[in-house]
Every structure is written in C-alpha cells, then in structure tokens.
Design a protein around this motif. Structure first.
Motif, PDB file in Angstrom:
ATOM      1  N   SER A 158     -22.027  -4.980  -3.001  1.00  0.00           N
ATOM      2  CA  SER A 158     -22.989  -4.495  -3.990  1.00  0.00           C
ATOM      3  C   SER A 158     -23.040  -5.506  -5.126  1.00  0.00           C
ATOM      4  N   ARG A 159     -24.133  -6.251  -5.221  1.00  0.00           N
ATOM      5  CA  ARG A 159     -24.188  -7.369  -6.148  1.00  0.00           C
ATOM      6  C   ARG A 159     -25.487  -7.339  -6.939  1.00  0.00           C
ATOM      7  N   VAL A 160     -25.559  -8.185  -7.957  1.00  0.00           N
ATOM      8  CA  VAL A 160     -26.767  -8.269  -8.767  1.00  0.00           C
ATOM      9  C   VAL A 160     -27.036  -9.732  -9.097  1.00  0.00           C
ATOM     10  N   LEU A 161     -28.298 -10.133  -8.954  1.00  0.00           N
ATOM     11  CA  LEU A 161     -28.786 -11.431  -9.409  1.00  0.00           C
ATOM     12  C   LEU A 161     -29.483 -11.206 -10.745  1.00  0.00           C
ATOM     13  N   TYR A 162     -29.155 -12.004 -11.761  1.00  0.00           N
ATOM     14  CA  TYR A 162     -29.821 -11.796 -13.042  1.00  0.00           C
ATOM     15  C   TYR A 162     -30.015 -13.127 -13.757  1.00  0.00           C
ATOM     16  N   LEU A 163     -31.059 -13.177 -14.559  1.00  0.00           N
ATOM     17  CA  LEU A 163     -31.409 -14.377 -15.309  1.00  0.00           C
ATOM     18  C   LEU A 163     -30.705 -14.354 -16.655  1.00  0.00           C
ATOM     19  N   ASP A 164     -29.968 -15.415 -16.931  1.00  0.00           N
ATOM     20  CA  ASP A 164     -29.282 -15.547 -18.218  1.00  0.00           C
ATOM     21  C   ASP A 164     -29.867 -16.770 -18.919  1.00  0.00           C
ATOM     22  N   TYR A 165     -30.944 -16.543 -19.677  1.00  0.00           N
ATOM     23  CA  TYR A 165     -31.661 -17.657 -20.294  1.00  0.00           C
ATOM     24  C   TYR A 165     -31.553 -17.584 -21.810  1.00  0.00           C
ATOM     25  N   THR A 166     -31.154 -18.699 -22.420  1.00  0.00           N
ATOM     26  CA  THR A 166     -31.080 -18.783 -23.879  1.00  0.00           C
ATOM     27  C   THR A 166     -32.208 -19.682 -24.364  1.00  0.00           C
TER      28      THR A 166
ATOM     29  N   LYS B 150     -35.177  -9.972 -30.427  1.00  0.00           N
ATOM     30  CA  LYS B 150     -35.132  -8.576 -29.999  1.00  0.00           C
ATOM     31  C   LYS B 150     -35.923  -8.347 -28.718  1.00  0.00           C
ATOM     32  N   GLY B 151     -36.851  -9.242 -28.414  1.00  0.00           N
ATOM     33  CA  GLY B 151     -37.669  -9.085 -27.225  1.00  0.00           C
ATOM     34  C   GLY B 151     -37.033  -9.594 -25.946  1.00  0.00           C
ATOM     35  N   LEU B 152     -35.852 -10.224 -26.050  1.00  0.00           N
ATOM     36  CA  LEU B 152     -35.201 -10.775 -24.856  1.00  0.00           C
ATOM     37  C   LEU B 152     -34.898  -9.697 -23.817  1.00  0.00           C
ATOM     38  N   ASN B 153     -34.572  -8.493 -24.276  1.00  0.00           N
ATOM     39  CA  ASN B 153     -34.239  -7.406 -23.348  1.00  0.00           C
ATOM     40  C   ASN B 153     -35.418  -6.973 -22.495  1.00  0.00           C
ATOM     41  N   ASN B 154     -36.618  -7.397 -22.870  1.00  0.00           N
ATOM     42  CA  ASN B 154     -37.806  -6.954 -22.138  1.00  0.00           C
ATOM     43  C   ASN B 154     -38.224  -7.919 -21.036  1.00  0.00           C
ATOM     44  N   ILE B 155     -37.443  -8.964 -20.801  1.00  0.00           N
ATOM     45  CA  ILE B 155     -37.749  -9.883 -19.704  1.00  0.00           C
ATOM     46  C   ILE B 155     -37.543  -9.180 -18.364  1.00  0.00           C
ATOM     47  N   ASP B 156     -36.451  -8.427 -18.252  1.00  0.00           N
ATOM     48  CA  ASP B 156     -36.163  -7.633 -17.036  1.00  0.00           C
ATOM     49  C   ASP B 156     -36.161  -8.479 -15.770  1.00  0.00           C
ATOM     50  N   ALA B 157     -35.487  -9.609 -15.800  1.00  0.00           N
ATOM     51  CA  ALA B 157     -35.424 -10.494 -14.632  1.00  0.00           C
ATOM     52  C   ALA B 157     -34.071 -10.338 -13.945  1.00  0.00           C
ATOM     53  N   TYR B 158     -33.960  -9.309 -13.127  1.00  0.00           N
ATOM     54  CA  TYR B 158     -32.724  -9.087 -12.377  1.00  0.00           C
ATOM     55  C   TYR B 158     -33.051  -8.314 -11.109  1.00  0.00           C
ATOM     56  N   GLN B 159     -32.144  -8.393 -10.127  1.00  0.00           N
ATOM     57  CA  GLN B 159     -32.352  -7.679  -8.883  1.00  0.00           C
ATOM     58  C   GLN B 159     -31.026  -7.347  -8.231  1.00  0.00           C
ATOM     59  N   HIS B 160     -30.799  -6.070  -7.959  1.00  0.00           N
ATOM     60  CA  HIS B 160     -29.623  -5.637  -7.210  1.00  0.00           C
ATOM     61  C   HIS B 160     -29.853  -5.870  -5.718  1.00  0.00           C
ATOM     62  N   TYR B 161     -28.766  -6.079  -5.004  1.00  0.00           N
ATOM     63  CA  TYR B 161     -28.872  -6.169  -3.547  1.00  0.00           C
ATOM     64  C   TYR B 161     -27.565  -5.738  -2.909  1.00  0.00           C
ATOM     65  N   ASP B 162     -27.650  -5.304  -1.653  1.00  0.00           N
ATOM     66  CA  ASP B 162     -26.475  -4.891  -0.891  1.00  0.00           C
ATOM     67  C   ASP B 162     -26.807  -5.017   0.584  1.00  0.00           C
ATOM     68  N   LYS B 163     -26.039  -4.346   1.428  1.00  0.00           N
ATOM     69  CA  LYS B 163     -26.208  -4.510   2.878  1.00  0.00           C
ATOM     70  C   LYS B 163     -27.540  -3.950   3.375  1.00  0.00           C
ATOM     71  N   SER B 164     -28.144  -3.015   2.638  1.00  0.00           N
ATOM     72  CA  SER B 164     -29.420  -2.436   3.088  1.00  0.00           C
ATOM     73  C   SER B 164     -30.611  -2.983   2.313  1.00  0.00           C
ATOM     74  N   LEU B 165     -30.362  -3.788   1.302  1.00  0.00           N
ATOM     75  CA  LEU B 165     -31.435  -4.309   0.455  1.00  0.00           C
ATOM     76  C   LEU B 165     -31.224  -5.804   0.262  1.00  0.00           C
ATOM     77  N   GLY B 166     -32.124  -6.616   0.819  1.00  0.00           N
ATOM     78  CA  GLY B 166     -31.988  -8.061   0.746  1.00  0.00           C
ATOM     79  C   GLY B 166     -33.037  -8.678  -0.164  1.00  0.00           C
ATOM     80  N   VAL B 167     -32.658  -9.752  -0.855  1.00  0.00           N
ATOM     81  CA  VAL B 167     -33.573 -10.472  -1.735  1.00  0.00           C
ATOM     82  C   VAL B 167     -34.180 -11.641  -0.952  1.00  0.00           C
ATOM     83  N   LYS B 168     -35.478 -11.575  -0.652  1.00  0.00           N
ATOM     84  CA  LYS B 168     -36.141 -12.646   0.086  1.00  0.00           C
ATOM     85  C   LYS B 168     -36.434 -13.843  -0.812  1.00  0.00           C
ATOM     86  N   SER B 169     -36.809 -13.561  -2.054  1.00  0.00           N
ATOM     87  CA  SER B 169     -37.076 -14.650  -3.000  1.00  0.00           C
ATOM     88  C   SER B 169     -36.914 -14.135  -4.415  1.00  0.00           C
TER      89      SER B 169
END
Length: 635
Positions: free
Chosen positions: A125-133, A70-89
């Motif tokens: 308009s995209r999203v990077l997200y962690l899918d860890y089992t 039940k605690g998996l939802n609390n990892i919150d490891a994701y990041q949206h990005y688009d033309k005005s918002l870039g993911v540096k790391s």
C-alpha cells in the motif's frame, strides 16, 4: 520568398506550443476568480470509464495556478496504489507567471513511500506524491495521471469546489459505464452553482461547471463536504478484494460483506482462547465480559493507520493481530470481535465516518461508504460502542469522533443503518468548584477543581498524557486572562467508570488586581471566562453550525483583602434565547467573602447566515459579563 515546408511547420509548432502554455498565464485569469483566492483551479477534469464489474480506468487532469503559499495544498498531485490499483502514468509540468515552462516532473521524480507506517503486512500500500517547492509566486502546475483498478466498489466522489479560498475556472466530470452494472449517483448542494449535466445515453454522464468564485472561510461554517457541490457514485454490481458484490439494499450489502469479506478472519490460536476464557472466568454478564476483553485489547495492541480504500476492506487476520500486537481500525475491531466470540458475546462490525465533525453514512444511497470501523455490542434495546483503536478510552465511550451519526452495522442477517450515541447538550458538562484569595497588594492565590463529562471529557482526558511543559502551556493559555500566572500542584483523576475527568489545580499570580490610589479593581470571573471569539462577518454567505452544545456551571468562593470595603459589585445577569442561557450571581457573605455563581448553556443547532449576528451579539454579552469587575476601596 517561399518558406520551406519544414520551416513553416516548425514555426507553426513553436507558436502553437507557446499558445498552449500562454493560455494558463496569470494575466488570463479573470479578476473575479482571484478575489479571496489562494489558488485558481484552471481545469479539473476526471474521466471515469467503468469497462466491467472488475475494471475501472480513471484519467485525471488538474491545472492549478497557485497564488501564494497557502494555495500549495490545492495542487492535489498524489496517487495511492496497491495490488488492485495500478498507476499507468503520472506527471506534472510547472509554468511561471507568463506561462513559460519551468520544470517537467516525471514519475521517477514523484516521492514514492509506504502509505502505512509501522506495518510490514501492508508494504504494497503506497502513495506517489509531488513534493515541489516553488521559487516564486504565482506559478501554474499541470498534473495528469491515469490509474487502472480491478476494484469498482469505490468510485471517487467528485467535488466541483474542493476548499475555501479556491476558485474554479472549469470543472469537468465524464463517466461511462455498462448499463447492466446498476450505476447510480446522488447530487449534493447544486443550488446556486453554475453546473450543467449532460446524459448522452444510458451509459454516459457528464457534468461541467464554470467560473465558481472563491468562498471566504467564515467561522462556525459547516464542513465544505456539506456545503459545496459534489456527486456520489456507485454500482449495484461491483468488485472488491477479489470478490464480486451487490449493493441493492443495505441488508443485501451487509450480508455480502459479512459472508464474503469478513468470513474466515476471526480465527484465533488455541492458546489465546484458553487465556481469554481464564481471564473472563465465571463472569456471566455479556457487557462485563466485554469490558474485561476491551481492557485486554487496549493493553495488548496498538493502532496503525491503514486507510480504508488503501489497506482494503478485508481486515487482517485476527491471528496476525494476536501475534503482532497491532492493526488498523478494521483489524482491531475484528480482533476484539474474535475474542468476544470465544466467550459467547455477540458483536457487530460497524462502518462509519470517523471525525470530530459529524458525518453520516448516506442511508438512501447503498454503496461503499465510510472511513472507519468500530464494534457494536447489543445491550438490551440499544448498543454499547467500542472504539478499538484507542488505548485510553473508557469502555463504551464514543467521545467526539464517532458520536451522533448514522452508521452501518454488519449483522449476520444483513446490514442495518443505526444512530450512534447522542451526548445531549446538558450532559456535556464542566463543573468548576474553587476558591481564590486576594491580598492587600492585589496578589492572587487559589485552587480549583474542574470536573468534565460527556463530550467535554474527551478534550480534557488527554491532559494526563501531556509532559510537564505541555501542561504548563495548556493552563497558561486556558487562563490567559490571569497575568503573571504561576502554577502550583496539578493532579488529575480519570474516572473511566463514570466518564468523568477531574483537574485539581493550584494557582497564584502577582498583581492580579489593579490598584489605583485607594481603589482595587479586578475581574470577578478568574477561572472560566468565555473563550468564544465570535468575529464580525460582513455580508456573511454561509450558514453556521454549532455541532455540540454544553453546560458549564461554576461556584467560586472569593476572599477579599482585609482593610477594603466593596464600592461596586456587578449586577446579576440572566440571558435567554434560541442559542442558550447564561446566568451569573454574586452573593455577599460574612467576613469579607463573596460567592460567585455562573452557568452557561449552549444549544447545538444549524442556523442561517442571517442569524449569525444574533449569535455574535449573544456571545458578546456573555464575554462582556464574564469580564465584569469588582471595585474595592481601601478603608
């Protein structure tokens, strides 16, 4: 013996590295933080640096020990990005129960997908997200990210506690900004939490919170957004969609948004204008014109989800919606506005928080807010509201997604905060009229007409779109009190003019009544027993909330089996209190007939944790009386 320097350094590095990992071992968590927790946030830190009106850098570090699934939802490891918002790391590292590294996850290992399904216009308009089992629990994950944004309109809200059943060891927010940008903040629900604020200068602000214990989920609690501490932030001088903006007053903000962002988005092809004018014809009444156009939009377009802040606040062009036949809430609202302009009907883009849970635009905090857009048409002293994303909603109906909340209307002269339609408790109605017959074996057959209005309409109107098996499942759950239920003919009438939805249902069931010797026992209330399961909550911490009240009225004719006489009838009941009113009445009639009448009125309201038991007892009385039984004796 002398140890070579490089060997000493290697030894020191190994031990230091191990210590860094071991500090997040499961055994280092205080027992108090584990109680009621599915996850423990060891560290949640965000560093926001607003370098200019057009530049914002955000660094995030989040360390979470996940105790169970039940605690998996609390990892919150994701990041949206688009033309005005870039993911540096962006990266993550997973550790086992003892703090030993299990896996390192680089950017290439994050899932990367479109944030918008079914649209080609918003492919950036995209999203990077962690899918860890995980292999086993507990485990700890360290997630870090850094983003650069040219938009400074949306400074993230900061939540010190993100959810129920999560505890927080340490939570830190650092913000730096230029003092000529008009940085502002608003703090919510700090009372009772150990939160320390530090203001270093006119350009730096920090918050730190330690050892926040997990809160249990308690029925009828307000949203965590209204209950847990948070900070809203904004700038009076910001940048959005390539345009500098100001947010000193709602009037100024609305004027800027209308002139700089919305201008030029409502142009339509000439052939569409000709078609709309022909469709409206000689109609003069603005609301009737709007109704014709709303019906046209519902039939022509479909909704595609493009979240505000990802798809941006500038709607796609009305000409593109006209050509493609789809759009998000902003695009469809703006398209409807463009069509209304063709036939001289004024309307205003309206920004709000759309959700079943009512949330307001914070009227005393001028800033970019909201996650949804609808359309407001002036109608005398009030407004007619159009939900342009729905292909089914009646014209002007708000239901439970946009009702009774503060919203921002964008008028030509500027922005204005107004309240959307309130559906009064006694207008949220369900009226049941029916009959049932029992035979001498206790078998049941009956029919009922259920007419729903107000906010209850929205929960019932969806039924007409269900598949036959889904309808059957719905009614078997709704009438779970009737054993061996079999459904007969089901028909619906959706009166969108009067906002009423009618269900006509035929039912039967064997052995509804229990026969013991020469006695027959059965529940008098077959069709509308209270489904409110109000659990006992010992040492309740949270206040509780009833967001929408309602009024149910029932009148059921009961045909008793021949050859039986009435031995016992439940007494008539009347309850009155702060939470509502409840009344039942059983009337004897000729020819072995009874009429059962029931009314249940519930008040909406915000109540303290101390009042919860009183509410629970009130609903227990309702449930007990709904379960009252009639006893018949065989002649």
């Amino acid at each position: 013996m002398k140890i070579p320097f490089f060997a000493f350094f290697f030894f020191f590095f190994i031990n230091f590295s191990f210590a860094q990992k071991a500090e997040y071992a499961f055994t280092t968590i205080a027992d108090s933080l584990k109680e009621n927790a599915n996850a423990v946030v060891r560290l949640d830190q965000m560093d926001i640096n607003i370098a200019s009106q057009r530049s914002m850098n955000i660094k995030t570090q989040r360390v979470v020990t996940v105790l169970n699934e039940k605690g998996l939802n609390n990892i919150d490891a994701y990041q949206h990005y688009d033309k005005s918002l870039g993911v540096k790391s962006i990266e993550a590292t997973v550790y086992d129960i003892s703090g030993k590294e299990i896996k390192k996850i680089k950017r290439k290992d994050f899932k990367d997908q479109s944030a918008v399904n079914g649209s080609t216009l918003f492919s950036d308009s995209r999203v990077l997200y962690l899918d860890y089992t995980p292999i086993t629990y507990p485990f700890t994950i360290i997630y870090t990210s850094e983003i650069e944004s040219s938009s400074t309109a949306f400074i993230p809200r900061w939540y010190f506690l993100g959810d129920y059943n999560v505890s927080v060891e340490k939570c830190i927010l650092n913000v730096s900004y230029l003092n000529d940008l008009g940085f502002k903040k608003k703090e919510f629900s700090f009372s009772g939490f150990n939160i320390k604020k530090t203001v270093d200068s006119d350009t730096k602000l920090s918050y730190a919170a330690l050892n926040i214990l997990a809160r249990r989920v308690e029925d009828y609690s307000p949203s965590t957004d209204d209950l847990f501490p948070k900070v809203m932030m904004g700038l009076e001088k910001f940048h959005l969609e390539g345009v500098d903006g100001t947010a000193t007053t709602w009037e100024a903000f609305g004027k800027w948004y209308g002139e700089k962002i919305l201008t030029g988005t409502t142009t339509l092809p000439e052939e569409t204008k000709v078609k709309i004018k022909a469709l409206v014809g000689d109609e003069k009444d603005p609301i009737k014109k709007a109704k014709i156009i709303y019906d046209y939009v519902q039939k022509k377009s479909r909704y595609v989800n493009i979240a505000v802040g990802i798809g941006g606040w500038k709607p796609m062009l009305a000409s593109d919606v006209d050509r493609l036949g789809y759009g998000d809430c902003k695009a469809l609202s703006n398209y409807t506005k463009a069509l209304l302009q063709v036939v001289d009907v004024p309307s205003y883009n309206t920004i709000l928080y759309g959700d079943r849970y009512k949330s307001n635009i914070q009227s005393d905090f001028v800033s970019m807010q909201g996650n949804h857009m609808i359309l407001a048409i002036p109608n005398g002293s009030h407004y007619t509201w159009l939900e342009c994303t729905s292909q089914d909603d009646p014209f002007g109906y708000q239901g439970i997604f946009t009702d009774d909340r503060d919203v921002l209307i964008i008028k030509p002269e500027g922005g204005e905060i107004v309240r959307t339609k309130l559906y009064e408790d006694n207008g949220n109605t369900q009226k049941d009229t029916g009959t049932y017959t029992l035979d001498e074996k206790g078998n049941f057959s009956g029919s009922i007409s259920i007419v729903s209005g107000g906010s209850q309409y929205s929960s019932k109107a969806r039924l007409e779109n269900l598949q036959p098996t889904e309808k059957e499942s719905h009614y078997k759950e709704y009438w779970s009190n009737i054993n061996n239920l079999k459904l007969g003919k089901i028909s619906f009438t959706n009166n969108k003019e009067n906002i009423q939805f009618t269900e006509d249902v035929q039912v039967n069931a064997v052995d509804y009544a229990k026969i013991t010797g020469n006695k027959m026992i059965f529940n008098v209330d077959a069709f509308n027993q209270s489904s409110a399961n109000v659990k006992r909550v010992r040492n309740r911490k949270n206040p509780f909330q009833i967001q929408r009240g309602y009024l149910d009225t029932d009148e059921i004719e009961i045909n008793l089996p021949t050859g039986f006489t009435i031995e016992f009838l439940p007494s008539n009941v009347e309850l009155k209190g702060k939470f509502g009113e409840y009344k039942t009445e059983i009337i004897k009639k000729e020819n072995n007939k009874l009429t059962y009448k029931r009314s249940m009125f519930l008040n909406k309201g915000n109540y303290s944790n101390k009042e919860y038991d009183e509410y629970r007892l009130f609903m227990e009385q309702v449930s007990r009386n709904d379960n009252a039984k009639i006893i018949l004796t065989k002649n």
